[in-house]
Design a protein around this motif. Structure first.
Motif, PDB file in Angstrom:
ATOM      1  N   TRP A  24       0.813  -1.212   0.000  1.00  0.00           N
ATOM      2  CA  TRP A  24       0.000   0.000   0.000  1.00  0.00           C
ATOM      3  C   TRP A  24       0.850   1.268   0.000  1.00  0.00           C
ATOM      4  CZ3 TRP A  24      -3.927  -1.597   4.403  1.00  0.00           C
ATOM      5  CH2 TRP A  24      -4.803  -2.570   3.903  1.00  0.00           C
ATOM      6  N   LYS A  25       2.158   1.122  -0.115  1.00  0.00           N
ATOM      7  CA  LYS A  25       3.107   2.247  -0.168  1.00  0.00           C
ATOM      8  C   LYS A  25       3.219   2.995   1.165  1.00  0.00           C
ATOM      9  CE  LYS A  25       3.666   1.373  -4.537  1.00  0.00           C
ATOM     10  NZ  LYS A  25       4.866   0.625  -4.994  1.00  0.00           N
ATOM     11  N   LEU A  26       2.905   2.313   2.255  1.00  0.00           N
ATOM     12  CA  LEU A  26       3.107   2.918   3.568  1.00  0.00           C
ATOM     13  C   LEU A  26       4.561   2.724   3.989  1.00  0.00           C
ATOM     14  CD1 LEU A  26      -0.109   1.683   5.442  1.00  0.00           C
ATOM     15  CD2 LEU A  26       0.320   3.956   4.489  1.00  0.00           C
ATOM     16  N   THR A  27       5.057   3.624   4.825  1.00  0.00           N
ATOM     17  CA  THR A  27       6.413   3.490   5.350  1.00  0.00           C
ATOM     18  C   THR A  27       6.353   3.010   6.800  1.00  0.00           C
ATOM     19  OG1 THR A  27       6.550   5.744   6.226  1.00  0.00           O
ATOM     20  CG2 THR A  27       7.138   5.422   3.894  1.00  0.00           C
ATOM     21  N   ALA A  28       7.482   2.488   7.273  1.00  0.00           N
ATOM     22  CA  ALA A  28       7.556   2.030   8.658  1.00  0.00           C
ATOM     23  C   ALA A  28       7.277   3.180   9.626  1.00  0.00           C
ATOM     24  CB  ALA A  28       8.922   1.416   8.935  1.00  0.00           C
ATOM     25  N   ASN A  29       7.798   4.361   9.318  1.00  0.00           N
ATOM     26  CA  ASN A  29       7.588   5.509  10.207  1.00  0.00           C
ATOM     27  C   ASN A  29       6.121   5.926  10.267  1.00  0.00           C
ATOM     28  OD1 ASN A  29      10.293   5.497  10.754  1.00  0.00           O
ATOM     29  ND2 ASN A  29      10.767   7.404   9.683  1.00  0.00           N
ATOM     30  N   GLN A  30       5.424   5.799   9.144  1.00  0.00           N
ATOM     31  CA  GLN A  30       3.991   6.122   9.141  1.00  0.00           C
ATOM     32  C   GLN A  30       3.212   5.159  10.022  1.00  0.00           C
ATOM     33  OE1 GLN A  30       3.350   5.958   4.892  1.00  0.00           O
ATOM     34  NE2 GLN A  30       3.394   8.186   4.676  1.00  0.00           N
ATOM     35  N   VAL A  31       3.576   3.890   9.984  1.00  0.00           N
ATOM     36  CA  VAL A  31       2.909   2.900  10.826  1.00  0.00           C
ATOM     37  C   VAL A  31       3.276   3.123  12.293  1.00  0.00           C
ATOM     38  CG1 VAL A  31       2.662   0.432  11.307  1.00  0.00           C
ATOM     39  CG2 VAL A  31       2.769   1.238   8.947  1.00  0.00           C
ATOM     40  N   THR A  32       4.506   3.520  12.558  1.00  0.00           N
ATOM     41  CA  THR A  32       4.908   3.872  13.926  1.00  0.00           C
ATOM     42  C   THR A  32       4.052   5.001  14.465  1.00  0.00           C
ATOM     43  OG1 THR A  32       7.205   3.199  13.510  1.00  0.00           O
ATOM     44  CG2 THR A  32       6.831   4.671  15.368  1.00  0.00           C
ATOM     45  N   ALA A  33       3.845   6.025  13.633  1.00  0.00           N
ATOM     46  CA  ALA A  33       3.030   7.164  14.050  1.00  0.00           C
ATOM     47  C   ALA A  33       1.581   6.740  14.291  1.00  0.00           C
ATOM     48  CB  ALA A  33       3.098   8.271  13.000  1.00  0.00           C
ATOM     49  N   ALA A  34       1.046   5.888  13.413  1.00  0.00           N
ATOM     50  CA  ALA A  34      -0.325   5.401  13.580  1.00  0.00           C
ATOM     51  C   ALA A  34      -0.449   4.583  14.858  1.00  0.00           C
ATOM     52  CB  ALA A  34      -0.733   4.559  12.372  1.00  0.00           C
ATOM     53  N   SER A  35       0.557   3.749  15.126  1.00  0.00           N
ATOM     54  CA  SER A  35       0.574   2.953  16.343  1.00  0.00           C
ATOM     55  C   SER A  35       0.514   3.848  17.573  1.00  0.00           C
ATOM     56  CB  SER A  35       1.832   2.085  16.379  1.00  0.00           C
ATOM     57  OG  SER A  35       1.996   1.474  17.636  1.00  0.00           O
ATOM     58  N   PHE A  36       1.270   4.926  17.547  1.00  0.00           N
ATOM     59  CA  PHE A  36       1.292   5.873  18.667  1.00  0.00           C
ATOM     60  C   PHE A  36      -0.053   6.559  18.844  1.00  0.00           C
ATOM     61  CE2 PHE A  36       1.830  10.461  19.609  1.00  0.00           C
ATOM     62  CZ  PHE A  36       2.044  10.343  20.976  1.00  0.00           C
ATOM     63  N   ILE A  37      -0.609   7.069  17.760  1.00  0.00           N
ATOM     64  CA  ILE A  37      -1.880   7.806  17.841  1.00  0.00           C
ATOM     65  C   ILE A  37      -2.981   6.907  18.396  1.00  0.00           C
ATOM     66  CG2 ILE A  37      -3.679   8.921  16.459  1.00  0.00           C
ATOM     67  CD1 ILE A  37      -1.383   9.877  14.580  1.00  0.00           C
ATOM     68  N   ILE A  38      -3.011   5.662  17.936  1.00  0.00           N
ATOM     69  CA  ILE A  38      -4.014   4.711  18.430  1.00  0.00           C
ATOM     70  C   ILE A  38      -3.760   4.378  19.891  1.00  0.00           C
ATOM     71  CG2 ILE A  38      -4.857   2.335  18.216  1.00  0.00           C
ATOM     72  CD1 ILE A  38      -4.263   2.617  15.166  1.00  0.00           C
ATOM     73  N   GLY A  39      -2.521   4.036  20.208  1.00  0.00           N
ATOM     74  CA  GLY A  39      -2.202   3.568  21.557  1.00  0.00           C
ATOM     75  C   GLY A  39      -2.317   4.616  22.636  1.00  0.00           C
ATOM     76  N   VAL A  40      -1.978   5.862  22.308  1.00  0.00           N
ATOM     77  CA  VAL A  40      -1.972   6.899  23.335  1.00  0.00           C
ATOM     78  C   VAL A  40      -3.391   7.255  23.786  1.00  0.00           C
ATOM     79  CG1 VAL A  40      -2.094   9.018  21.933  1.00  0.00           C
ATOM     80  CG2 VAL A  40      -0.634   8.940  23.989  1.00  0.00           C
ATOM     81  N   THR A  41      -4.410   6.844  23.021  1.00  0.00           N
ATOM     82  CA  THR A  41      -5.792   7.096  23.450  1.00  0.00           C
ATOM     83  C   THR A  41      -6.236   6.139  24.548  1.00  0.00           C
ATOM     84  OG1 THR A  41      -6.804   5.585  21.822  1.00  0.00           O
ATOM     85  CG2 THR A  41      -6.399   7.867  21.116  1.00  0.00           C
ATOM     86  N   ALA A  42      -5.450   5.104  24.829  1.00  0.00           N
ATOM     87  CA  ALA A  42      -5.850   4.114  25.831  1.00  0.00           C
ATOM     88  C   ALA A  42      -6.132   4.758  27.181  1.00  0.00           C
ATOM     89  CB  ALA A  42      -4.765   3.038  25.968  1.00  0.00           C
ATOM     90  N   GLY A  43      -5.288   5.703  27.569  1.00  0.00           N
ATOM     91  CA  GLY A  43      -5.488   6.372  28.843  1.00  0.00           C
ATOM     92  C   GLY A  43      -6.812   7.108  28.923  1.00  0.00           C
ATOM     93  N   LEU A  44      -7.220   7.712  27.822  1.00  0.00           N
ATOM     94  CA  LEU A  44      -8.508   8.411  27.789  1.00  0.00           C
ATOM     95  C   LEU A  44      -9.662   7.433  27.960  1.00  0.00           C
ATOM     96  CD1 LEU A  44      -7.931  10.929  24.847  1.00  0.00           C
ATOM     97  CD2 LEU A  44      -8.074  11.469  27.286  1.00  0.00           C
ATOM     98  N   TRP A  45      -9.599   6.313  27.251  1.00  0.00           N
ATOM     99  CA  TRP A  45     -10.688   5.332  27.353  1.00  0.00           C
ATOM    100  C   TRP A  45     -10.756   4.733  28.755  1.00  0.00           C
ATOM    101  CZ3 TRP A  45     -12.944   7.327  23.757  1.00  0.00           C
ATOM    102  CH2 TRP A  45     -12.428   7.472  22.466  1.00  0.00           C
TER     103      TRP A  45
END
Length: 200
Positions: A24-45
């Motif tokens: 899909w032409k994604l880069t490792a850094n883009q997936v790292t950023a997505a992982s962070f954005i998703i994971g950091v919401t855990a505290g809010l939930w």
């Protein structure tokens, strides 16, 4: 421990996901950023009383964190990607601890001690990696230990889903982190001392 010894069993799935994202032409850094954005919401939930959603985003973040590493190895990893990966991992963990601390202030002291133990263990981990690299090793030296990321996620999951035993789980997590830090210190003394010709 599980990251080191059980990774081979889940790596085929992780590898296929990495191949798909690369297609899909994604880069490792883009997936790292997505992982962070998703994971950091855990505290809010956690704080807003949605523990199952918190656990789901935590584990999805962890899975993507494993995928981005496979992507980097299949392409070309970057030094800044490593910085992002390690930093974002800690911020996700901090998010979980903060969410629990604000929701259950009566155990905030134990969660504070847990944070200190994580800082201790990660300081040893990162320092050994840095000085090992200076000694000419090809890549960042990864120190295995009793508590790696999967063990942390398992304990975080228990903490989130079973708040009635939050104090005891936190203290268990604390003990495991301290043990891991000491374990890594002793291993570092052995490895680095040997590299220096038996010096301390």
């Amino acid at each position: 421990m599980l990251d080191t010894h059980a990774r081979k069993y889940v790596q085929p799935v992780i590898g296929r996901t990495a191949d798909l994202f690369l297609k899909w032409k994604l880069t490792a850094n883009q997936v790292t950023a997505a992982s962070f954005i998703i994971g950091v919401t855990a505290g809010l939930w956690i704080y807003f009383g949605m523990p199952w959603l918190a656990v789901a985003v935590l584990w999805l973040s962890g899975y993507l964190d494993a995928v981005d590493g496979s992507m980097a190895r299949k392409t070309k990893s970057t030094a800044f990607g490593t910085v992002m990966d390690v930093t974002f991992d800690r911020l996700v963990e901090i998010s979980v601890i903060l969410g629990l601390a604000f929701l259950f202030p009566e155990v905030m002291w134990a969660l504070l001690l847990l944070s200190v133990s994580i800082i201790f263990s990660m300081t040893v981990f990162l320092t050994v990696g840095a000085v090992s690299e200076q000694k000419g090793m090809k890549s960042f030296y990864y120190q295995a230990g009793l508590a790696e990321r999967t063990e942390g996620f398992i304990l975080f999951t228990i903490m989130i889903l079973f708040p009635s035993i939050l104090l005891y789980t936190t203290l268990l997590f604390l003990a495991v982190e301290v043990f891991t830090g000491v374990q890594r210190m002793l291993e570092a003394k052995r490895i680095l001392g040997r590299a220096e010709g038996g010096g301390t």
